[in-house]
Write an enzyme that holds these catalytic residues in place. Sequence first.
Site, PDB file in Angstrom:
ATOM      1  N   GLY A 141       0.840  -1.199   0.000  1.00 32.59           N
ATOM      2  CA  GLY A 141       0.000   0.000   0.000  1.00 32.59           C
ATOM      3  C   GLY A 141       0.869   1.241   0.000  1.00 32.59           C
ATOM      4  O   GLY A 141       0.549   2.241  -0.648  1.00 32.59           O
ATOM      5  N   ASN A 144      -6.360   4.314  10.034  1.00 33.10           N
ATOM      6  CA  ASN A 144      -5.834   3.054  10.556  1.00 33.10           C
ATOM      7  C   ASN A 144      -5.792   2.987  12.082  1.00 33.10           C
ATOM      8  O   ASN A 144      -5.675   1.910  12.643  1.00 33.10           O
ATOM      9  CB  ASN A 144      -4.427   2.788   9.997  1.00 33.10           C
ATOM     10  N   GLN A 162      -7.139   0.687   4.587  1.00 33.72           N
ATOM     11  CA  GLN A 162      -7.955   0.130   5.680  1.00 33.72           C
ATOM     12  C   GLN A 162      -9.414  -0.053   5.281  1.00 33.72           C
ATOM     13  O   GLN A 162     -10.204  -0.579   6.054  1.00 33.72           O
ATOM     14  CB  GLN A 162      -7.884   1.029   6.920  1.00 33.72           C
ATOM     15  N   SER A 217      -3.974  -2.653  -0.112  1.00 33.27           N
ATOM     16  CA  SER A 217      -2.871  -3.545   0.282  1.00 33.27           C
ATOM     17  C   SER A 217      -3.397  -4.930   0.631  1.00 33.27           C
ATOM     18  O   SER A 217      -4.436  -5.050   1.295  1.00 33.27           O
ATOM     19  CB  SER A 217      -2.172  -2.934   1.498  1.00 33.27           C
ATOM     20  N   GLY A 218      -2.663  -5.969   0.206  1.00 33.21           N
ATOM     21  CA  GLY A 218      -3.114  -7.339   0.410  1.00 33.21           C
ATOM     22  C   GLY A 218      -3.102  -7.799   1.859  1.00 33.21           C
ATOM     23  O   GLY A 218      -4.020  -8.502   2.302  1.00 33.21           O
ATOM     24  N   HIS A 219      -2.068  -7.383   2.615  1.00 33.69           N
ATOM     25  CA  HIS A 219      -1.932  -8.002   3.946  1.00 33.69           C
ATOM     26  C   HIS A 219      -2.951  -7.516   4.962  1.00 33.69           C
ATOM     27  O   HIS A 219      -3.013  -8.031   6.078  1.00 33.69           O
ATOM     28  CB  HIS A 219      -0.488  -7.879   4.466  1.00 33.69           C
ATOM     29  N   THR A 264       8.973  -7.952 -13.528  1.00 35.19           N
ATOM     30  CA  THR A 264       8.143  -9.116 -13.844  1.00 35.19           C
ATOM     31  C   THR A 264       7.137  -9.339 -12.717  1.00 35.19           C
ATOM     32  O   THR A 264       7.488  -9.279 -11.534  1.00 35.19           O
ATOM     33  CB  THR A 264       9.039 -10.356 -14.054  1.00 35.19           C
ATOM     34  N   CYS A 307       3.245   0.818  12.924  1.00 38.74           N
ATOM     35  CA  CYS A 307       4.494   1.456  12.491  1.00 38.74           C
ATOM     36  C   CYS A 307       5.112   2.269  13.617  1.00 38.74           C
ATOM     37  O   CYS A 307       6.308   2.255  13.819  1.00 38.74           O
ATOM     38  CB  CYS A 307       4.237   2.374  11.307  1.00 38.74           C
TER      39      CYS A 307
HETATM   40  C1  LIG Z   1      -4.098   3.566   6.093  1.00 39.67           C
HETATM   41  C2  LIG Z   1      -2.850   2.849   5.674  1.00 39.67           C
HETATM   42  N1  LIG Z   1      -2.202   3.250   4.575  1.00 39.67           N
HETATM   43  C3  LIG Z   1      -1.100   2.632   4.132  1.00 39.67           C
HETATM   44  C4  LIG Z   1      -0.568   1.567   4.805  1.00 39.67           C
HETATM   45  C5  LIG Z   1       0.653   0.901   4.277  1.00 39.67           C
HETATM   46  O1  LIG Z   1       0.349  -0.329   3.702  1.00 39.67           O
HETATM   47  P1  LIG Z   1       1.531  -1.408   3.491  1.00 39.67           P
HETATM   48  O2  LIG Z   1       1.822  -1.966   4.838  1.00 39.67           O
HETATM   49  O3  LIG Z   1       0.963  -2.399   2.541  1.00 39.67           O
HETATM   50  O4  LIG Z   1       2.667  -0.658   2.916  1.00 39.67           O
HETATM   51  C6  LIG Z   1      -1.183   1.122   5.988  1.00 39.67           C
HETATM   52  C7  LIG Z   1      -0.592   0.018   6.780  1.00 39.67           C
HETATM   53  O5  LIG Z   1      -0.625   0.032   7.993  1.00 39.67           O
HETATM   54  C8  LIG Z   1      -2.363   1.765   6.412  1.00 39.67           C
HETATM   55  O6  LIG Z   1      -3.011   1.360   7.505  1.00 39.67           O
END
Ligand SMILES: Cc1ncc(COP(=O)(O)O)c(C=O)c1O
Length: 377
Positions: free
Chosen positions: A69, A149, A177, A197-199, A235, A323
Amino acid sequence: MNYLDHAATTPIHPEVQKAIFEAMNHFGNPSSLYKIGRLEKKVLADCKQVIKDELHAENSDSIIFTASGSEANNLAIKSIIAEFFEEKGHLITSNIEHPSVRKVFEWAETQGFDVTYLPVNEEGLLSADEVAAALRPDTRLVSIMTVNNEVGSMQPIKEVGEVLVKHTARFHTDAVQAFGQEALDVSELQVDYLSASGHKINAPKGIGFLYKKSSAPLLPLIAGGGQEEGLRAGTENMPYIVGLTEAIKQMAARRPEQTTLNKELLAYLQEQLTANGISFEMNGYSESNSSHVCNLWLKGLKASQLIILSDLKDVMISAGSACSAGSLKPSPVLTALFGEESERLQESVRISFGLGSKREDIDEFIAIVKNLAKRQK
Ligand SMILES: Cc1ncc(COP(=O)(O)O)c(C=O)c1O
């Protein structure tokens, strides 16, 4: 284990794991002209179609797969900065964005752009009128996250989109989110770019995407072999692209029931805190919040102690975002909502729900809160 931190990352769905393992049996390069390459090219196109359908995007719009993301956010925002690098101009964002947005805007300021950081209220919300009032003739980009988030507040993206229709500024939303959790329709929201974002949706880490409206400009961050319509060279990571697509299907299929479960769990959490005499308030909460994230001010209880006690019992919660939690610095989001002096900064935790969340997770958490409250007395 009691995992209550789905806003940080999520467990991989078993069907996603299965799809990834199966995709690993097909090693062809989508750019190769022979059969196994052509087959992969078709898989890639099918995956993009699933995402376009989920977002109600036009066929001419683009889905650009990224490694995260954060990369999708950087790609959209830096692209506009590059487009106007000579002329400069004005950019608008909010003061509660994820660092992968905020830091790009801070860098833009060092390069001569003017940036307006719109404040949010105590419910974690800004209004479309505030965006309208901040617009200038030379505004190049507005970037407002869909769901925060740390507190789960959901911004009025559709209303901001309406404000921007008559302006030349481009509109980006960080939907990391929100995507999967909420039904999103890019034509209704009128966004030019959307990051995901996938995770966060039960796919692995290391895969995400940027949606781009066909008329919106984009300059690649990574130049090279012309993959992804020449917008992101390298790729393609086919197993993870397939895994992400399966995760989106799974998420969409169970969205109504997961949303209902999230709401029930939040109600249960509040009930249990009240029943046990724990004084609390929700931070940045309103009826429009996304159902999977909540932020609790547990009055008089130190979040740092709660995190340690929870860890000892294998209950996973977070203070601030993942983070910044590593350093346990005061959360920039709660600081933006309540000011630097607020005791909430030291006494708040984030709880977030998702696949597999259950009442027993909350029971374990409540037991820890009760224990800490007893010790404090
Ligand atoms: C609102 C938001 N944006 C961006 C990100 C970043 O995503 P990624 O961990 O895939 O880089 C996060 C991840 O915590 C998020 O919560």
